[in-house]
Design a protein around this motif. Structure first.
Motif, PDB file in Angstrom:
ATOM      1  N   GLU A   1       0.838  -1.193   0.000  1.00  0.00           N
ATOM      2  CA  GLU A   1       0.000   0.000   0.000  1.00  0.00           C
ATOM      3  C   GLU A   1       0.878   1.251   0.000  1.00  0.00           C
ATOM      4  N   GLY A   2       0.410   2.310  -0.616  1.00  0.00           N
ATOM      5  CA  GLY A   2       1.213   3.519  -0.629  1.00  0.00           C
ATOM      6  C   GLY A   2       0.374   4.772  -0.727  1.00  0.00           C
ATOM      7  N   LYS A   3       1.048   5.887  -0.443  1.00  0.00           N
ATOM      8  CA  LYS A   3       0.404   7.207  -0.551  1.00  0.00           C
ATOM      9  C   LYS A   3       1.057   7.969  -1.705  1.00  0.00           C
ATOM     10  N   GLN A   4       0.236   8.570  -2.536  1.00  0.00           N
ATOM     11  CA  GLN A   4       0.776   9.419  -3.582  1.00  0.00           C
ATOM     12  C   GLN A   4       0.130  10.800  -3.480  1.00  0.00           C
ATOM     13  N   VAL A   5       0.902  11.831  -3.803  1.00  0.00           N
ATOM     14  CA  VAL A   5       0.338  13.182  -3.842  1.00  0.00           C
ATOM     15  C   VAL A   5       0.313  13.621  -5.303  1.00  0.00           C
ATOM     16  N   VAL A   6      -0.902  13.664  -5.860  1.00  0.00           N
ATOM     17  CA  VAL A   6      -1.065  14.043  -7.264  1.00  0.00           C
ATOM     18  C   VAL A   6      -1.163  15.563  -7.319  1.00  0.00           C
ATOM     19  N   GLN A   7      -0.330  16.160  -8.152  1.00  0.00           N
ATOM     20  CA  GLN A   7      -0.211  17.616  -8.181  1.00  0.00           C
ATOM     21  C   GLN A   7      -0.600  18.156  -9.554  1.00  0.00           C
ATOM     22  N   ALA A   8      -1.373  19.233  -9.564  1.00  0.00           N
ATOM     23  CA  ALA A   8      -1.835  19.842 -10.821  1.00  0.00           C
ATOM     24  C   ALA A   8      -1.280  21.257 -10.923  1.00  0.00           C
ATOM     25  N   TYR A   9      -0.583  21.525 -12.000  1.00  0.00           N
ATOM     26  CA  TYR A   9       0.000  22.852 -12.245  1.00  0.00           C
ATOM     27  C   TYR A   9      -0.612  23.421 -13.520  1.00  0.00           C
ATOM     28  N   LEU A  10      -0.599  24.728 -13.637  1.00  0.00           N
ATOM     29  CA  LEU A  10      -1.053  25.382 -14.863  1.00  0.00           C
ATOM     30  C   LEU A  10       0.109  26.107 -15.506  1.00  0.00           C
ATOM     31  N   SER A  11       0.035  26.253 -16.816  1.00  0.00           N
ATOM     32  CA  SER A  11       0.966  27.144 -17.503  1.00  0.00           C
ATOM     33  C   SER A  11       0.194  27.858 -18.602  1.00  0.00           C
ATOM     34  N   ARG A  12       0.801  28.867 -19.141  1.00  0.00           N
ATOM     35  CA  ARG A  12       0.113  29.639 -20.169  1.00  0.00           C
ATOM     36  C   ARG A  12       1.163  30.135 -21.146  1.00  0.00           C
ATOM     37  N   ALA A  13       1.178  29.505 -22.306  1.00  0.00           N
ATOM     38  CA  ALA A  13       2.137  29.937 -23.318  1.00  0.00           C
ATOM     39  C   ALA A  13       1.658  31.270 -23.881  1.00  0.00           C
ATOM     40  N   ASP A  14       2.564  32.079 -24.331  1.00  0.00           N
ATOM     41  CA  ASP A  14       2.230  33.342 -25.012  1.00  0.00           C
ATOM     42  C   ASP A  14       1.287  34.220 -24.202  1.00  0.00           C
ATOM     43  N   SER A  15       1.495  34.257 -22.914  1.00  0.00           N
ATOM     44  CA  SER A  15       0.651  35.130 -22.092  1.00  0.00           C
ATOM     45  C   SER A  15       1.067  36.580 -22.298  1.00  0.00           C
ATOM     46  N   ALA A  16       0.092  37.450 -22.220  1.00  0.00           N
ATOM     47  CA  ALA A  16       0.411  38.875 -22.342  1.00  0.00           C
ATOM     48  C   ALA A  16       0.994  39.435 -21.049  1.00  0.00           C
ATOM     49  N   VAL A  17       0.849  38.672 -19.943  1.00  0.00           N
ATOM     50  CA  VAL A  17       1.413  39.144 -18.668  1.00  0.00           C
ATOM     51  C   VAL A  17       2.547  38.222 -18.234  1.00  0.00           C
TER      52      VAL A  17
END
Ligand code: BGC
Length: 795
Positions: free
Chosen positions: A714-730
């Motif tokens: 048995e194990g524990k996993q931490v699933v992580q979600a990141y965002l990115s934005r190509a060609d952002s104006a900021v």
């Protein structure tokens, strides 16, 4: 509630109102019997509840520190931790716990890094909000601190942080915003300034805190952070500690002169009454809290400690086979750090060291190899007898001239008089004890305090001098007073009568005496080279070497920052020599914050324990033997070399400002931008099984992913979600954390994990407020900021 508050407010005249907005003691809010308002003691947290006084006779459960808790990435665990904290608060008769600490790990040098959660605002906010909800669910107030930009300790009373609005909103204010959403009843403002205005008077208290966020609780000052009388016109509601200094009588004058509107005072009193109502101090009694006996508390602390330990490297040596013979080495194996220093300190009734923990499950041979004590340690209880009671401990007497005012049997070498009213009438404080040498050799015996101090050994004066403090932080002067010692050669079993007398310092009116008083020793030590060689020899002749290394209170605590990231003393050398003698070397790092690990590629495994609380040894034994998995993932990036750290300096400029020139690029965001790889990235951590992630889909703002445990346990996993934005104006980070979920999966099984992606994750702060760039964002899902195999587009 509002009606009741208005009725009570109408019954108070100006002096009565002013009494309520200043403390009634070091850790006590004022009450008013005429309106049925009880005095409200409060206590430091966040990793335990010390209570109103520092006193080993009233011990507290010591929980894992901020970085250890954040490393669990498991807000649900905080439901249990919060219940234990609330229980401890009630047991200690306090209405509020001064925590969580939600400032960010802007630089790894930050002295209170251990107390804060993470370099990332989202992870910090999720853990902090869970803490607030969990504690307050039981009617005890939490107190997120320190609002805002108290991210380092150098010149913390005066530093003027210059941070742009976007970084402020997206990073430093965000955890506070989420704590307000979670319903926080109290927030502590900070010592520092932001944009030239000290935080107890800063407009940020009005907007966004009390304005658009709608915070309706109490803003309490950090201790002594109120700087002016007219500050009372601004957002701080209670000036701590009390009794009133700048508020009280001078404030009454200022109100009468029209310099501070009485309406501003009324608004503070309303908030205090609302707070009192919430915690059960107004016409009522506090809510009952969950029961925890010692066993239940210890079990929780042990589980939480293991759940936060991060295994950053493992070539397969861990978990250890049950029949392994272990050379247990390193200075922290028998003198570990359970918690960080400073105001977060509690005094636990019981602790387990790594030696004690591992000895119960494995065959252990132990020697430290390296000793770090440059200073005296508080005399261990087993070495001293109180001459009055004949039991382990010391006698503390309060004397007025030759008259004994009070005698206490104390069971600690470190005595913290923190608002001691009895000492206010004493001229002298005296410690007496009979010290027994348990080994032969050169002992150091001494005292740590401030002022006129004398040490007598067997009736002879050994030291007599006035000790002064040269630092700048008054908290440090009390908690870590300067020490003086003499050396005495003692035979094994020899006893010495010790008498320490200290002139009682003047009392602070209404508060009492504040003084740290240590009876300290160092035991004789083997010559350093011999000790070092003995450790290497033990490693060579054992199946496995476990080396427990770490930081000391002298380099990692409250009131100052670190100057480098090295392990103190010869610890790096010891690890290198042990690893050369035994390839099966496991290193346990007992620090609250990153340290350089130049040997990390040469050892079989590296486990980060953080400051794990009182059950360190038991939790470590669980993890090393595989009874439980090391459940942690890095809440902060671990650099390979200090020189690589993109945001490092915490030293203000000559003009007192500390510009956050990096803007929103802090932590892993800065590392990704700099393109230099750290030793271990944010989010990284290993368990004892293997995984695969697949089937990423997005529905609205929910990401769904299938997590399969492909291993055999048995194990524990931490699933992580990141965002990115190509060609952002900021300007944007390369990617940023949007959400995460911790899951436990049985071998061979799969689980569908849903991660909510809050609207805020897509927004950025502009002069006109929060904005969302239309178009496409990329979602990256995986198990660390640099291990993100799955992607999806979100429009
Ligand atoms: C610390 C606070 C703490 C307070 C009371 C201050 O020096 O910054 O975090 O709550 O002291 O001990």
């Amino acid at each position: 509630m509002d009606e009741l508050i208005e009725d009570l407010l109408a019954k108070l005249d100006l002096p009565a109102k002013l009494r309520l907005i200043s403390g009634a003691g070091m850790f006590r809010f004022a009450g008013d019997p005429d309106i049925g308002l009880a005095e409200m003691p409060v206590s430091d947290g966040p990793s335990g509840v010390r209570g109103e006084y520092w006193d080993e006779r009233d011990p507290s459960v010591s929980l894992p520190s901020g970085t250890a808790v954040a490393a669990t990435w498991d807000p649900e665990l905080l439901t249990e931790i919060g219940a234990l904290i609330a229980h401890e608060a009630r047991r200690k008769d306090v209405y509020a716990v001064l925590g969580p600490t939600v400032n960010l790990h802007r630089s790894p040098l930050g002295g209170r890094h251990f107390e804060c959660f993470s370099e990332d605002p989202v992870l910090t906010a999720d853990m902090a909000a869970a803490y607030v909800r969990a504690v307050q669910a039981h009617g005890v107030s939490a107190c997120p601190k320190h609002y805002v930009a108290n991210d380092s300790e150098t010149d913390r009373f005066t530093v003027d942080v210059r941070v742009d609005d976007r970084a402020l909103r997206e990073l430093y204010l965000y955890p506070f915003e989420r704590c307000v959403d979670a319903g926080a009843w109290m927030i502590m403002d900070a010592y520092n300034s932001v944009h030239g205005i000290t935080m107890t008077e800063n407009p940020l208290l009005d907007e966004p805190l009390k304005g658009s966020w709608g915070f309706d609780g109490v803003v309490v000052s950090d201790w002594t952070a109120v700087r002016t009388t007219t500050a009372a016109a601004q957002g701080t509601d209670i000036a701590m500690p009390g009794p009133p200094m700048l508020w009280g009588a001078p404030l009454e004058e200022a109100v009468r002169r029209g310099e501070v509107p009485e309406a501003a005072i009324d608004e503070k009193v309303r908030r205090i009454l609302r707070f009192a109502q919430r915690v059960g101090a107004l016409h009522g009694s506090p809510q009952a809290t969950p029961e925890f006996d010692d066993e239940r508390a210890q079990d929780l602390v042990r589980r939480a400690a293991a759940a936060g330990m991060v295994l950053v490297r493992n070539d397969g040596v861990l978990p250890l086979a049950p029949d392994s013979t272990v050379a247990l080495l390193g200075p922290h194996a028998d003198l570990p750090r359970f918690m960080g220093g400073g105001s977060a300190t509690v005094i636990p009734a019981h602790t387990t060291t790594p030696v004690e923990g591992l000895e119960t499950v494995l065959t252990v041979r132990h020697t430290p190899g390296v000793r770090l004590e440059e200073k005296l340690i508080p005399v261990p209880l087993e070495l001293v007898t109180d001459p009055d009671t004949g039991t382990p401990g010391v006698s503390l007497r309060y004397l007025d001239g030759d008259t004994v005012i009070d005698t206490q049997h104390r069971t600690a070498g470190n005595l913290m008089l923190f608002g001691d009213r009895k000492a206010a009438t004493a001229t002298t404080l005296e410690i007496r004890a009979r010290l027994r040498a348990d080994v032969a050799g050169a002992w150091q015996i001494g005292v740590g305090t401030l002022g006129q101090a004398r040490l007598e050994l067997d009736g002879e004066t050994a030291l007599d001098e006035t000790i002064t403090f040269e630092g700048t932080d008054p908290v440090g002067a009390i908690l870590y007073p300067p020490q003086r010692a003499v050396t005495r050669t003692l035979a094994e079993g020899q006893e010495v009568d010790v008498r320490i007398t200290v002139a009682a310092p003047p009392a602070i009116p209404g508060l009492g005496v504040i003084l740290g008083l240590t009876f300290g020793i160092t035991r004789p030590q083997r010559p350093a080279a011999e000790e070092f060689a003995a450790a290497v020899e033990l490693a060579r002749t054992s199946d496995v070497a476990v080396v427990v290394v770490g930081t000391t209170e002298q380099i990692e605590s409250e009131g100052f920052d670190r100057t480098d990231l090295r392990l103190p003393g010869r610890q790096d050398e010891l690890v290198a020599a042990v690893a050369a003698a035994n390839p099966r070397t496991v290193v346990v790092v007992n620090s609250g914050a990153p340290v350089e690990m130049p040997w990390r590629g040469d050892v079989a495994a590296v486990l980060l324990s953080w400051f794990p609380g009182q059950e360190f040894g038991a939790a470590l034994a669980d993890v090393l033997t595989g009874a439980v998995e090391p459940g942690g993932r890095l809440p902060t990036t671990w650099p390979a070399h200090m020189a690589d750290v993109p945001v490092l300096s915490t030293t203000p400029r000559a003009d007192g400002t500390l510009p956050y020139t990096e803007g929103i690029h802090v932590g892993y965001r800065a590392w990704l931008k700099s393109a230099v790889a750290p030793a271990y990235p944010f989010g990284h951590g290993l368990g004892y099984t293997t995984w695969s992630l697949g089937d990423l889909s997005v529905d609205g703002r929910t990401a769904t992913v299938t997590v399969t445990n492909t291993g055999d346990r048995e194990g524990k996993q931490v699933v992580q979600a990141y965002l990115s934005r190509a060609d952002s104006a900021v300007d944007r980070p390369v990617r940023w954390l949007a959400g995460f979920a911790a899951v436990t999966v049985t071998p061979g099984a799969s689980r569908t994990v849903r991660i909510a992606l809050p609207q805020r994750a897509f927004e950025h702060w502009t002069e006109a407020g929060w904005a969302t760039e239309p178009g496409s964002f990329t979602l990256h899902v995986g198990t660390s900021v640099t291990d993100l195999p799955l992607t999806a587009e979100i429009s």
